[in-house]
Design an enzyme around this catalytic site. Sequence first.
Site, PDB file in Angstrom:
ATOM      1  N   ARG A 141       0.832  -1.201   0.000  1.00  0.00           N
ATOM      2  CA  ARG A 141       0.000   0.000   0.000  1.00  0.00           C
ATOM      3  C   ARG A 141       0.867   1.251   0.000  1.00  0.00           C
ATOM      4  O   ARG A 141       1.801   1.377   0.787  1.00  0.00           O
ATOM      5  CB  ARG A 141      -0.928   0.037   1.213  1.00  0.00           C
ATOM      6  CG  ARG A 141      -1.741   1.328   1.201  1.00  0.00           C
ATOM      7  CD  ARG A 141      -2.974   1.292   1.973  1.00  0.00           C
ATOM      8  NE  ARG A 141      -3.711   2.547   1.819  1.00  0.00           N
ATOM      9  CZ  ARG A 141      -4.736   2.883   2.531  1.00  0.00           C
ATOM     10  NH1 ARG A 141      -5.187   2.053   3.446  1.00  0.00           N
ATOM     11  NH2 ARG A 141      -5.346   4.012   2.333  1.00  0.00           N
ATOM     12  N   ARG A 169      -7.198   1.026  -3.283  1.00  0.00           N
ATOM     13  CA  ARG A 169      -6.027   0.538  -2.566  1.00  0.00           C
ATOM     14  C   ARG A 169      -5.992  -0.980  -2.508  1.00  0.00           C
ATOM     15  O   ARG A 169      -7.029  -1.627  -2.582  1.00  0.00           O
ATOM     16  CB  ARG A 169      -5.977   1.111  -1.167  1.00  0.00           C
ATOM     17  CG  ARG A 169      -7.293   1.001  -0.422  1.00  0.00           C
ATOM     18  CD  ARG A 169      -7.390   2.140   0.594  1.00  0.00           C
ATOM     19  NE  ARG A 169      -8.679   2.286   1.197  1.00  0.00           N
ATOM     20  CZ  ARG A 169      -9.617   3.121   0.785  1.00  0.00           C
ATOM     21  NH1 ARG A 169      -9.434   3.851  -0.290  1.00  0.00           N
ATOM     22  NH2 ARG A 169     -10.747   3.239   1.422  1.00  0.00           N
ATOM     23  N   ASP A 176      -6.616  -2.072   3.177  1.00  0.00           N
ATOM     24  CA  ASP A 176      -6.910  -0.994   4.127  1.00  0.00           C
ATOM     25  C   ASP A 176      -7.282  -1.666   5.433  1.00  0.00           C
ATOM     26  O   ASP A 176      -8.306  -2.344   5.515  1.00  0.00           O
ATOM     27  CB  ASP A 176      -8.052  -0.122   3.612  1.00  0.00           C
ATOM     28  CG  ASP A 176      -8.345   1.064   4.515  1.00  0.00           C
ATOM     29  OD1 ASP A 176      -7.428   1.522   5.226  1.00  0.00           O
ATOM     30  OD2 ASP A 176      -9.499   1.528   4.523  1.00  0.00           O
ATOM     31  N   ASP A 235      -8.186  -1.062   9.280  1.00  0.00           N
ATOM     32  CA  ASP A 235      -8.593  -0.063  10.265  1.00  0.00           C
ATOM     33  C   ASP A 235      -8.613  -0.666  11.658  1.00  0.00           C
ATOM     34  O   ASP A 235      -9.015  -1.821  11.840  1.00  0.00           O
ATOM     35  CB  ASP A 235      -9.997   0.468   9.955  1.00  0.00           C
ATOM     36  CG  ASP A 235     -10.039   1.331   8.717  1.00  0.00           C
ATOM     37  OD1 ASP A 235      -9.040   2.015   8.425  1.00  0.00           O
ATOM     38  OD2 ASP A 235     -11.077   1.324   8.030  1.00  0.00           O
TER      39      ASP A 235
END
Length: 144
Positions: A64, A73, A76, A78
């Site tokens: 990334r 992307r 990801d 989180d």
Amino acid sequence: MNLLKACSGLEKLSRIVLRSPIYASKAWNAPGPDYLNQVLGLHTNLNSRKLLQLLLNVEIFLGRVRKEKNEPRLIDIDLLYHGQEIIQENTLELPHPRIPERIFVLRPMTDIAPNFKHPILGKTQKELLESCNSYQHIAVHTET
């Protein structure tokens, strides 16, 4: 698949104790393939800041590169919650501030922890899912 590689990276400093099914959802901010989403429950001795750094390092390891906000992307990751911790800083907000509006987070979160209460809103993940206004379609990902 990047999700499997991400799990391998996370297991270097934590232990995955809960794993939701993988869900597919249409990319909403750009044309392209479906997004794949999964929520994991981790057991770790890392504090929230070190855990966030681990997540960012895994993203970098998987290729990334951050250029623009909301760009397509490869991965990801989180940090949604860290127990009942509440943090509001420039680089880290816990719980993640957009959980209540993201069905692609709430559906898998409800699969693994339906009764986990949001530390600010006081609602369970199931209650947040039931009140989510998102019309985004998600479905269990069946491809291998």
